[in-house]
Design a protein around this motif. Structure first.
Motif, PDB file in Angstrom:
ATOM      1  N   GLN A 139     -36.358   7.645 -22.624  1.00  0.00           N
ATOM      2  CA  GLN A 139     -36.179   8.290 -23.928  1.00  0.00           C
ATOM      3  C   GLN A 139     -34.975   9.234 -23.967  1.00  0.00           C
ATOM      4  OE1 GLN A 139     -38.709   8.901 -21.840  1.00  0.00           O
ATOM      5  NE2 GLN A 139     -38.589  11.114 -21.462  1.00  0.00           N
ATOM      6  N   LYS A 140     -34.454   9.615 -22.824  1.00  0.00           N
ATOM      7  CA  LYS A 140     -33.252  10.466 -22.770  1.00  0.00           C
ATOM      8  C   LYS A 140     -31.974   9.637 -22.768  1.00  0.00           C
ATOM      9  CE  LYS A 140     -35.651  13.811 -19.840  1.00  0.00           C
ATOM     10  NZ  LYS A 140     -35.708  14.340 -18.457  1.00  0.00           N
ATOM     11  N   GLY A 141     -32.116   8.306 -22.758  1.00  0.00           N
ATOM     12  CA  GLY A 141     -30.953   7.427 -22.703  1.00  0.00           C
ATOM     13  C   GLY A 141     -30.446   7.189 -21.298  1.00  0.00           C
ATOM     14  N   GLU A 142     -31.197   7.626 -20.301  1.00  0.00           N
ATOM     15  CA  GLU A 142     -30.799   7.430 -18.904  1.00  0.00           C
ATOM     16  C   GLU A 142     -31.199   6.023 -18.454  1.00  0.00           C
ATOM     17  OE1 GLU A 142     -31.634  12.021 -17.434  1.00  0.00           O
ATOM     18  OE2 GLU A 142     -33.298  10.584 -17.463  1.00  0.00           O
ATOM     19  N   VAL A 143     -30.338   5.380 -17.683  1.00  0.00           N
ATOM     20  CA  VAL A 143     -30.645   4.054 -17.149  1.00  0.00           C
ATOM     21  C   VAL A 143     -31.613   4.219 -15.982  1.00  0.00           C
ATOM     22  CG1 VAL A 143     -29.702   1.982 -16.063  1.00  0.00           C
ATOM     23  CG2 VAL A 143     -28.400   3.150 -17.865  1.00  0.00           C
ATOM     24  N   VAL A 144     -32.789   3.593 -16.106  1.00  0.00           N
ATOM     25  CA  VAL A 144     -33.779   3.658 -15.030  1.00  0.00           C
ATOM     26  C   VAL A 144     -33.790   2.379 -14.200  1.00  0.00           C
ATOM     27  CG1 VAL A 144     -35.219   5.336 -16.245  1.00  0.00           C
ATOM     28  CG2 VAL A 144     -35.698   2.894 -16.521  1.00  0.00           C
ATOM     29  N   MET A 145     -33.278   1.278 -14.783  1.00  0.00           N
ATOM     30  CA  MET A 145     -33.214   0.006 -14.076  1.00  0.00           C
ATOM     31  C   MET A 145     -32.121  -0.839 -14.716  1.00  0.00           C
ATOM     32  SD  MET A 145     -36.196  -2.925 -13.698  1.00  0.00           S
ATOM     33  CE  MET A 145     -35.951  -3.615 -15.333  1.00  0.00           C
ATOM     34  N   ASP A 146     -31.463  -1.658 -13.916  1.00  0.00           N
ATOM     35  CA  ASP A 146     -30.514  -2.616 -14.497  1.00  0.00           C
ATOM     36  C   ASP A 146     -30.450  -3.872 -13.642  1.00  0.00           C
ATOM     37  OD1 ASP A 146     -28.536  -2.236 -12.417  1.00  0.00           O
ATOM     38  OD2 ASP A 146     -27.768  -0.508 -13.479  1.00  0.00           O
ATOM     39  N   PHE A 147     -30.028  -4.935 -14.291  1.00  0.00           N
ATOM     40  CA  PHE A 147     -29.815  -6.209 -13.608  1.00  0.00           C
ATOM     41  C   PHE A 147     -28.949  -7.088 -14.492  1.00  0.00           C
ATOM     42  CE2 PHE A 147     -33.814  -6.583 -15.926  1.00  0.00           C
ATOM     43  CZ  PHE A 147     -33.724  -7.794 -16.575  1.00  0.00           C
ATOM     44  N   THR A 148     -28.410  -8.133 -13.880  1.00  0.00           N
ATOM     45  CA  THR A 148     -27.653  -9.128 -14.620  1.00  0.00           C
ATOM     46  C   THR A 148     -28.533 -10.368 -14.732  1.00  0.00           C
ATOM     47  OG1 THR A 148     -25.604  -8.255 -13.696  1.00  0.00           O
ATOM     48  CG2 THR A 148     -25.510 -10.444 -14.676  1.00  0.00           C
ATOM     49  N   ALA A 149     -28.666 -10.887 -15.952  1.00  0.00           N
ATOM     50  CA  ALA A 149     -29.531 -12.046 -16.184  1.00  0.00           C
ATOM     51  C   ALA A 149     -28.738 -13.172 -16.819  1.00  0.00           C
ATOM     52  CB  ALA A 149     -30.686 -11.660 -17.095  1.00  0.00           C
ATOM     53  N   THR A 150     -29.070 -14.375 -16.433  1.00  0.00           N
ATOM     54  CA  THR A 150     -28.517 -15.561 -17.070  1.00  0.00           C
ATOM     55  C   THR A 150     -29.618 -16.188 -17.914  1.00  0.00           C
ATOM     56  OG1 THR A 150     -27.001 -15.930 -15.240  1.00  0.00           O
ATOM     57  CG2 THR A 150     -27.446 -17.812 -16.676  1.00  0.00           C
ATOM     58  N   MET A 151     -29.288 -16.507 -19.159  1.00  0.00           N
ATOM     59  CA  MET A 151     -30.243 -17.135 -20.064  1.00  0.00           C
ATOM     60  C   MET A 151     -29.732 -18.514 -20.447  1.00  0.00           C
ATOM     61  SD  MET A 151     -31.598 -15.861 -23.843  1.00  0.00           S
ATOM     62  CE  MET A 151     -29.945 -15.716 -24.530  1.00  0.00           C
ATOM     63  N   ARG A 166     -32.844   2.511 -10.670  1.00  0.00           N
ATOM     64  CA  ARG A 166     -31.962   3.674 -10.621  1.00  0.00           C
ATOM     65  C   ARG A 166     -32.708   4.996 -10.457  1.00  0.00           C
ATOM     66  NH1 ARG A 166     -26.572   2.398 -10.091  1.00  0.00           N
ATOM     67  NH2 ARG A 166     -26.127   0.500 -11.249  1.00  0.00           N
ATOM     68  N   GLN A 167     -33.861   5.097 -11.114  1.00  0.00           N
ATOM     69  CA  GLN A 167     -34.672   6.311 -10.994  1.00  0.00           C
ATOM     70  C   GLN A 167     -36.113   5.984 -11.344  1.00  0.00           C
ATOM     71  OE1 GLN A 167     -33.982   9.438 -14.013  1.00  0.00           O
ATOM     72  NE2 GLN A 167     -32.254   8.195 -14.643  1.00  0.00           N
ATOM     73  N   PRO A 168     -37.049   6.797 -10.863  1.00  0.00           N
ATOM     74  CA  PRO A 168     -38.454   6.492 -11.114  1.00  0.00           C
ATOM     75  C   PRO A 168     -38.791   6.568 -12.605  1.00  0.00           C
ATOM     76  CG  PRO A 168     -38.221   8.627 -10.037  1.00  0.00           C
ATOM     77  CD  PRO A 168     -36.865   8.010 -10.072  1.00  0.00           C
ATOM     78  N   VAL A 169     -39.724   5.708 -13.006  1.00  0.00           N
ATOM     79  CA  VAL A 169     -40.227   5.695 -14.376  1.00  0.00           C
ATOM     80  C   VAL A 169     -41.571   6.424 -14.345  1.00  0.00           C
ATOM     81  CG1 VAL A 169     -41.081   4.226 -16.238  1.00  0.00           C
ATOM     82  CG2 VAL A 169     -39.006   3.597 -14.987  1.00  0.00           C
ATOM     83  N   LYS A 170     -41.645   7.522 -15.081  1.00  0.00           N
ATOM     84  CA  LYS A 170     -42.820   8.400 -15.029  1.00  0.00           C
ATOM     85  C   LYS A 170     -43.732   8.176 -16.223  1.00  0.00           C
ATOM     86  CE  LYS A 170     -39.966  11.693 -12.589  1.00  0.00           C
ATOM     87  NZ  LYS A 170     -39.200  12.926 -12.687  1.00  0.00           N
TER      88      LYS A 170
END
Length: 152
Positions: free
Chosen positions: A131-143, A92-96
């Motif tokens: 740390q601001k609570g912003e989503v930087v990455m997401d995915f759906t996972a099956t376990m 979603r956005q770069p991780v710095k």
């Protein structure tokens, strides 16, 4: 050894955990081995990129997320048996450098396996937050997760 089984998962439940500080040295080390693009390796080149600063590879973000997930699963005694895969991975956005990441999971589905009576499948939305609570990455996972053993 295991404390949490398929039957303990509640669809809709949300959990946030982990704390992972992104360091300059680790960003460069990971990128050197696995994703040697200039904006992951060189601060001057990164300034000229669309990111404007050194940032972690998306694959490095996946690895940091996985580290937090495994520590959480093992620490809680979850009867995880691995994963057959993920879907819809989005950066979603770069991780710095200097950011502190955590993970939020939302259980989307939990059901017994149709072919293996001792196993279940749980599908979750996995979000990596800064740390601001912003989503930087997401995915759906099956376990794959063990079902609670029956008393004989």
């Amino acid at each position: 050894m295991f404390k949490i089984f398929l039957e303990d998962l509640v669809v809709g439940s949300v959990e946030t955990f982990g704390s992972y500080e992104v360091t300059r040295d680790e960003v460069i080390e990971f990128a050197s081995k696995y994703d040697p693009q200039p904006f992951h390796l060189d601060e001057e080149m990164a300034k000229k990129s669309v990111f404007g600063t050194l940032c972690a590879s998306g694959w490095h973000t996946c690895a940091m997320t996985m580290s937090m997930m495994v520590k959480n699963l093992m620490g809680r005694g979850t009867a995880s048996m691995g994963s057959p895969g993920v879907e819809q991975l989005r950066w979603r956005q770069p991780v710095k450098v200097g950011e502190v990441l955590s993970v939020r999971t939302t259980v989307l589905d939990a059901r017994p396996s149709e072919t293996r009576p001792n196993l279940g499948l749980s599908k979750s939305l996995i979000e990596t937050l800064n740390q601001k609570g912003e989503v930087v990455m997401d995915f759906t996972a099956t376990m794959m997760i063990l079902r609670r053993p029956t008393q004989s």
